[in-house]
Design an enzyme around this catalytic site. Structure first.
Site, PDB file in Angstrom:
ATOM      1  N   CYS A 109       0.831  -1.207   0.000  1.00 16.46           N
ATOM      2  CA  CYS A 109       0.000   0.000   0.000  1.00 16.46           C
ATOM      3  C   CYS A 109       0.864   1.254   0.000  1.00 16.46           C
ATOM      4  O   CYS A 109       1.395   1.660   1.041  1.00 16.46           O
ATOM      5  CB  CYS A 109      -0.935  -0.026   1.215  1.00 16.46           C
ATOM      6  SG  CYS A 109      -1.951   1.446   1.358  1.00 16.46           S
ATOM      7  N   CYS A 133      -0.426   4.113   2.138  1.00 18.47           N
ATOM      8  CA  CYS A 133      -0.203   3.906   3.576  1.00 18.47           C
ATOM      9  C   CYS A 133       1.258   4.117   3.951  1.00 18.47           C
ATOM     10  O   CYS A 133       1.560   4.714   4.979  1.00 18.47           O
ATOM     11  CB  CYS A 133      -0.576   2.478   3.973  1.00 18.47           C
ATOM     12  SG  CYS A 133      -2.152   1.920   3.329  1.00 18.47           S
ATOM     13  N   ASP A 134       2.169   3.615   3.143  1.00 22.44           N
ATOM     14  CA  ASP A 134       3.561   3.496   3.602  1.00 22.44           C
ATOM     15  C   ASP A 134       4.577   4.309   2.815  1.00 22.44           C
ATOM     16  O   ASP A 134       5.742   4.368   3.210  1.00 22.44           O
ATOM     17  CB  ASP A 134       3.979   2.011   3.570  1.00 22.44           C
ATOM     18  CG  ASP A 134       3.131   1.180   4.533  1.00 22.44           C
ATOM     19  OD1 ASP A 134       2.692   1.741   5.549  1.00 22.44           O
ATOM     20  OD2 ASP A 134       2.915  -0.012   4.264  1.00 22.44           O
TER      21      ASP A 134
HETATM   22  C1  LIG Z   1      -0.100  -4.052   5.617  1.00 25.35           C
HETATM   23  C2  LIG Z   1      -1.199  -3.030   5.489  1.00 25.35           C
HETATM   24  C3  LIG Z   1      -0.975  -1.745   5.930  1.00 25.35           C
HETATM   25  C4  LIG Z   1      -1.988  -0.799   5.825  1.00 25.35           C
HETATM   26  N1  LIG Z   1      -1.756   0.466   6.281  1.00 25.35           N
HETATM   27  C5  LIG Z   1      -2.739   1.375   6.252  1.00 25.35           C
HETATM   28  C6  LIG Z   1      -2.532   2.688   6.748  1.00 25.35           C
HETATM   29  O1  LIG Z   1      -1.432   3.021   7.209  1.00 25.35           O
HETATM   30  N2  LIG Z   1      -3.575   3.552   6.694  1.00 25.35           N
HETATM   31  C7  LIG Z   1      -4.789   3.226   6.163  1.00 25.35           C
HETATM   32  O2  LIG Z   1      -5.705   4.040   6.172  1.00 25.35           O
HETATM   33  N3  LIG Z   1      -5.010   1.989   5.660  1.00 25.35           N
HETATM   34  C8  LIG Z   1      -4.015   1.072   5.685  1.00 25.35           C
HETATM   35  N4  LIG Z   1      -4.219  -0.164   5.162  1.00 25.35           N
HETATM   36  C9  LIG Z   1      -5.518  -0.452   4.534  1.00 25.35           C
HETATM   37  C10 LIG Z   1      -6.575  -0.700   5.610  1.00 25.35           C
HETATM   38  O3  LIG Z   1      -6.089  -1.679   6.501  1.00 25.35           O
HETATM   39  C11 LIG Z   1      -7.880  -1.162   4.976  1.00 25.35           C
HETATM   40  O4  LIG Z   1      -8.316  -0.180   4.048  1.00 25.35           O
HETATM   41  C12 LIG Z   1      -8.960  -1.354   6.025  1.00 25.35           C
HETATM   42  O5  LIG Z   1      -8.529  -2.220   7.041  1.00 25.35           O
HETATM   43  C13 LIG Z   1     -10.232  -1.918   5.407  1.00 25.35           C
HETATM   44  O6  LIG Z   1     -11.155  -2.035   6.428  1.00 25.35           O
HETATM   45  P1  LIG Z   1     -12.423  -2.973   6.321  1.00 25.35           P
HETATM   46  O7  LIG Z   1     -13.176  -2.759   7.588  1.00 25.35           O
HETATM   47  O8  LIG Z   1     -13.121  -2.756   5.050  1.00 25.35           O
HETATM   48  O9  LIG Z   1     -11.892  -4.469   6.250  1.00 25.35           O
HETATM   49  P2  LIG Z   1     -10.625  -5.301   6.831  1.00 25.35           P
HETATM   50  O10 LIG Z   1      -9.729  -4.480   7.669  1.00 25.35           O
HETATM   51  O11 LIG Z   1     -10.111  -5.969   5.630  1.00 25.35           O
HETATM   52  O12 LIG Z   1     -11.367  -6.317   7.759  1.00 25.35           O
HETATM   53  C14 LIG Z   1     -12.179  -7.331   7.231  1.00 25.35           C
HETATM   54  C15 LIG Z   1     -12.797  -8.073   8.372  1.00 25.35           C
HETATM   55  O13 LIG Z   1     -13.757  -8.978   7.855  1.00 25.35           O
HETATM   56  C16 LIG Z   1     -13.653 -10.207   8.569  1.00 25.35           C
HETATM   57  N5  LIG Z   1     -14.214 -11.257   7.753  1.00 25.35           N
HETATM   58  C17 LIG Z   1     -13.862 -11.647   6.507  1.00 25.35           C
HETATM   59  N6  LIG Z   1     -14.593 -12.717   6.128  1.00 25.35           N
HETATM   60  C18 LIG Z   1     -15.439 -12.982   7.162  1.00 25.35           C
HETATM   61  C19 LIG Z   1     -16.416 -13.997   7.402  1.00 25.35           C
HETATM   62  N7  LIG Z   1     -16.684 -14.934   6.483  1.00 25.35           N
HETATM   63  N8  LIG Z   1     -17.070 -13.993   8.582  1.00 25.35           N
HETATM   64  C20 LIG Z   1     -16.824 -13.044   9.498  1.00 25.35           C
HETATM   65  N9  LIG Z   1     -15.899 -12.060   9.331  1.00 25.35           N
HETATM   66  C21 LIG Z   1     -15.214 -12.064   8.178  1.00 25.35           C
HETATM   67  C22 LIG Z   1     -12.156 -10.352   8.848  1.00 25.35           C
HETATM   68  O14 LIG Z   1     -11.924 -11.244   9.925  1.00 25.35           O
HETATM   69  C23 LIG Z   1     -11.809  -8.910   9.193  1.00 25.35           C
HETATM   70  O15 LIG Z   1     -12.052  -8.680  10.552  1.00 25.35           O
HETATM   71  C24 LIG Z   1      -3.240  -1.136   5.250  1.00 25.35           C
HETATM   72  C25 LIG Z   1      -3.456  -2.444   4.815  1.00 25.35           C
HETATM   73  C26 LIG Z   1      -2.452  -3.383   4.932  1.00 25.35           C
HETATM   74  C27 LIG Z   1      -2.705  -4.796   4.448  1.00 25.35           C
END
Ligand SMILES: Cc1cc2nc3c(=O)[nH]c(=O)nc-3n(C[C@H](O)[C@H](O)[C@H](O)COP(=O)(O)OP(=O)(O)OC[C@H]3O[C@@H](n4cnc5c(N)ncnc54)[C@H](O)[C@@H]3O)c2cc1C
Length: 315
Positions: A136, A139-140
């Protein structure tokens, strides 16, 4: 015997979208149940410093997610450690089945199952993830001001990431297995005109190397796919940009998707093609994929679910 839990609102996913939906839905007196999934806290639990969450100039990703969980719980969200393995959206109330055997029967559902960056699967890539290896740039990228970095990939994601990273890096080497890019023409034009970007064709990543204490990247070794020749590229950051995959397994056959599987929502809304089913966060977002945008969509989904329930089940 398998338990059945009835709820007005089931939130599936425990990233920023899910927990924010939990906070808003609880404060709207919906008594939501939130099922965390296999990765409680979501993608941010896999990183270290986060520097773009408003209100925190620096916070560790796992700490931020523990705080979000505590916040949702304090507002009244019931948080359950389970994984939804089946979701029946054919009629209301909707029924979700957990890996535990529990059935969740819900008048409305918020899908917040997120997305995953695609990785190459190398051991050394895994070793340095969050310590010089990232997926990302938004992010980084900021961590690599004035440094040399490498982007792996040849599609739109890679070209966009490489261009963005020139805002910080002194040099960006774009490593690609072929000698042409699968990206929009306008992006390729920009890339070709950018003096900071040096493409390295017909090469693939073989190894990331660096220091163990502290853990950090010092360079990569790439292999020419035609000649087998190994080249060493010193660098501080490696961005693997080979695409993202939305976690759409539960709904890919029932909800409309686009752009490689992202759930389609109505414009300016989290409503999906099924009334009462809302989608928020990276699951719907092929464009921004940030914690703060996911949290914003979680808020929207909870407010829209509350309005939907008030209109359809006014008791
Ligand atoms: C290494 C890394 C670094 C990052 N750094 C940043 C940063 O510095 N700043 C920033 O803004 N963003 C950053 N991001 C991006 C950010 O993490 C994502 O945009 C954000 O987390 C997305 O949030 P979300 O709630 O949509 O889903 P996610 O964080 O992807 O969470 C998905 C959730 O769904 C759950 N889930 C999936 N399938 C099921 C199921 N079948 N049953 C029940 N639960 C389920 C998972 O367990 C998880 O809890 C980074 C991402 C990564 C990978």
């Amino acid at each position: 015997m398998a338990e059945t839990r009835k709820t007005k609102l089931l939130i599936i996913g425990s990233g920023p979208a899910g927990y924010t939906a939990g906070v808003y839905a609880s404060r709207a007196m919906l008594d939501p149940i939130l099922v965390q999934g296999i990765e409680p806290g979501g993608q941010l639990t896999t990183t270290t410093e986060v520097e773009n969450w408003p209100g925190d100039s620096e916070v560790q990703g796992p700490d931020l997610m523990l705080r979000m969980e505590a916040h949702a719980k304090a507002m009244g969200t019931e948080i359950i450690g389970d994984i939804i393995t089946d979701l029946d959206l054919s009629k209301r109330p909707f029924t979700a089945t957990g890996d535990s055997g529990t059935k969740y029967v819900a008048d409305a559902v918020i899908l917040a199952t997120g997305a995953r960056a695609k990785w190459l699967g190398l051991d050394t890539e895994e070793k340095f993830k969050g310590f010089g290896v990232s997926a990302c740039a938004t992010c980084d990228g900021f961590f690599y001001r004035g440094q040399e970095i490498v982007v792996i990939g040849g599609g739109n994601t890679a070209v966009e990431e490489a261009l963005f990273l020139t805002n910080f890096a002194s040099k960006v080497t774009l490593v690609h297995r072929r000698d042409e890019l699968r990206a929009e023409k306008i992006l390729i034009d920009r890339l070709e005109k950018n003096p900071k970007i040096a493409p390295l064709w017909f090469n693939q990543l073989e190894e990331v190397y660096g220091t163990d204490s502290p853990l950090g990247v010092e360079g990569i070794k790439v292999k020419n796919v035609k000649t087998g020749e190994i080249t060493d590229i010193p660098c501080k950051g490696v961005f693997v940009a080979i695409g993202h995959a939305p976690a759409n397994e539960l709904v890919k056959d029932t909800l409309e998707t686009h752009m490689g599987g992202y759930v389609v929502t109505k414009p300016d809304s989290t409503e999906t093609s099924i009334p009462g089913v809302f989608a928020a966060g990276d699951l719907t977002d092929h464009k921004y994929r940030q914690a703060v945008t996911s949290a914003g969509m979680g808020c929207m989904a909870a407010l829209e679910a509350e309005r939907f329930l008030a209109e359809t089940d006014p008791t």
